[in-house]
Enzyme design. Sequence first.
Site, mmCIF file in Angstrom:
data_model
loop_
_atom_site.group_PDB
_atom_site.id
_atom_site.type_symbol
_atom_site.label_atom_id
_atom_site.label_comp_id
_atom_site.label_asym_id
_atom_site.label_seq_id
_atom_site.Cartn_x
_atom_site.Cartn_y
_atom_site.Cartn_z
ATOM 1 N N HIS A 164 25.300 23.892 38.084
ATOM 2 C CA HIS A 164 26.266 24.981 38.248
ATOM 3 C C HIS A 164 27.558 24.485 38.884
ATOM 4 O O HIS A 164 27.873 24.811 40.029
ATOM 5 C CB HIS A 164 25.658 26.129 39.057
ATOM 6 C CG HIS A 164 24.650 26.903 38.271
ATOM 7 N ND1 HIS A 164 23.288 26.803 38.478
ATOM 8 C CD2 HIS A 164 24.797 27.772 37.244
ATOM 9 C CE1 HIS A 164 22.648 27.587 37.631
ATOM 10 N NE2 HIS A 164 23.537 28.196 36.858
ATOM 11 N N HIS A 168 30.036 23.018 33.795
ATOM 12 C CA HIS A 168 29.317 24.132 33.154
ATOM 13 C C HIS A 168 30.296 25.259 32.838
ATOM 14 O O HIS A 168 30.261 25.826 31.745
ATOM 15 C CB HIS A 168 28.183 24.627 34.061
ATOM 16 C CG HIS A 168 27.604 25.956 33.648
ATOM 17 N ND1 HIS A 168 26.959 26.154 32.429
ATOM 18 C CD2 HIS A 168 27.590 27.160 34.270
ATOM 19 C CE1 HIS A 168 26.566 27.426 32.343
ATOM 20 N NE2 HIS A 168 26.950 28.061 33.436
ATOM 21 N N HIS A 204 32.634 32.720 35.780
ATOM 22 C CA HIS A 204 31.379 33.476 35.823
ATOM 23 C C HIS A 204 30.335 32.929 36.803
ATOM 24 O O HIS A 204 29.402 33.647 37.157
ATOM 25 C CB HIS A 204 30.763 33.577 34.424
ATOM 26 C CG HIS A 204 29.981 32.352 34.059
ATOM 27 N ND1 HIS A 204 30.584 31.190 33.663
ATOM 28 C CD2 HIS A 204 28.654 32.102 34.088
ATOM 29 C CE1 HIS A 204 29.659 30.273 33.440
ATOM 30 N NE2 HIS A 204 28.468 30.799 33.689
ATOM 31 N N ASP A 311 26.843 31.539 28.014
ATOM 32 C CA ASP A 311 26.256 31.058 29.256
ATOM 33 C C ASP A 311 24.946 30.297 29.025
ATOM 34 O O ASP A 311 24.618 29.387 29.777
ATOM 35 C CB ASP A 311 26.018 32.244 30.194
ATOM 36 C CG ASP A 311 25.681 31.796 31.612
ATOM 37 O OD1 ASP A 311 26.081 30.677 31.989
ATOM 38 O OD2 ASP A 311 25.020 32.575 32.340
HETATM 39 ZN ZN LIG Z 1 26.509 30.068 34.026
#
Ligand SMILES: [Zn+2]
Length: 438
Positions: A164, A168, A204, A311
Amino acid sequence: KIGELPTGWRVRLLCQQHVCPLPSLFSSHRGGSDHGMTGCNTIGVSRPESAGPVSARNVRRLLSFQRYLNSSQFLRGIPASDPLSYILDDDYTGQAKLMLEKVGNWNFDIFLFDRLTNGNSLVNLTFHLFNSYGLIELFQLDMVKLRRFLVMIQEDYRSQNPYHNAVHAADVTQAMYCYLQEPKLAQTLTSCDLLLGLLAAATHDLDHPGVNQPFLIKTDHYLAALYKNSSVLENHHWKSAVGLLRESALLSHLPTEDRSERLGSLILATDISRQNDYLSEFRSHLDKEDLCLTNGGHRHFILQMALKCADICNPCRPWKLCQQWSEKVTEEFFHQGDIERKHNLEVTPLCDRQSNSIANIQIGFMSYVVEPLFLEWSRFSDTRLSQTMLGHLSLNKQGWKEGRDKPDATNSRASEEQRTSVAKDSNSRVLPQGSKGS
Ligand SMILES: [Zn+2]
Ligand SMILES: *[C@@H]1O[C@H](CO)[C@@H](O)[C@H](O)[C@H]1NC(C)=O
Ligand SMILES: *[C@@H]1O[C@H](CO)[C@@H](O)[C@H](O)[C@H]1NC(C)=O
Ligand SMILES: CC(=O)N[C@H]1CO[C@H](CO)[C@@H](O)[C@@H]1O
């Protein structure tokens, strides 16, 4: 004995908090801010801002202008002090530009792009997309503010997270762009939709601590309390994004409308634990064939689904990319498991390196989470891209299944593959070796 302390304490002990004594200049906090999770490299658990005179975050904020200067120097291609690195930089710059010409390719190698941009993939890619969509002119965005905003976003991802991190986010933004280009969306989305879609993708997972929500809850993390145990991470990403938007004043000249709410509703849709709600709504729309993209609410819903797909699209990428992402996410999970074991917390099965494997995790994730979502998405957008994604998904699942009981075989096959592809890749000679882990 650590085991005898209340859980909240245990975790706070895990984290050496060093809040530097700083002049009163820093002592005013932004109202309602929920930041302050910095200063802890291991698991990102820290005290709320109110607990100390100065949050490490404010210090970082101060440095952000310097960061911006550093980074924009790079972006402008101003020679670094080392003449050799300047020559090399120039070469990377050319290659990064070439890659951006194919930014809509599903094979886009974000790891390579991140190396070529010296770890600035998120800034560089998002800026490029804003520019190529004409959003800068249309919304009269100040380029300096925009770059600065993007640098702040990139810096607020934690580079120590194996998964993360800003790469990403850049990857999700690139995937989102691919979906925004799909005919059904391209023909109907407004500039506002595009702006929000890209912003939501880039932000996000902002300031993700590298552990999951159950971990935050069971360790009494203040974010869990703040968001009442519900979409804890996603709420934090959203509020962090809104904070940076305000701080950068990027959109301050535009009417407020419901921008923050829409951004939040997009980011909150990435909460995997709520996937079934979104999926059944999607399914029911598709069954009734009642999606009408001239309707703003429906367009927003499709943006939510697109961001959800973006995602979790790793397993739908070519094997080489899929495999790298899988290794990174597993490393992050197992790291959480290690912390849990070390501190006598219950070890999350997904995070237990003693009982789980990368292949098992991937096969489960693909079968129960990714496949159902992408099957519906391909009903909605029945295009070549959707077929390509489902094709990779099925091949990659097969790949994990074949290697599942023979981890050594998987590893050697993978490294063999990597070696040959690197050897074949004429660009590989000039890659910055040992640069920031992608
Ligand atoms: Zn994500
Ligand atoms: C900016 O770059 C210089 C030289 O590369 C480095 O020493 C400094 O730490 C950087 N500053 C920030 C805030 O990244
Ligand atoms: C969150 O969950 C924890 C653990 O189950 C519980 O102790 C706490 O009261 C919950 N907090 C809220 C606000 O629901
Ligand atoms: C928009 C932007 O910042 N683009 C830059 C991305 O990185 C390449 C290579 O580093 C630069 O040449 C671009 O100007």
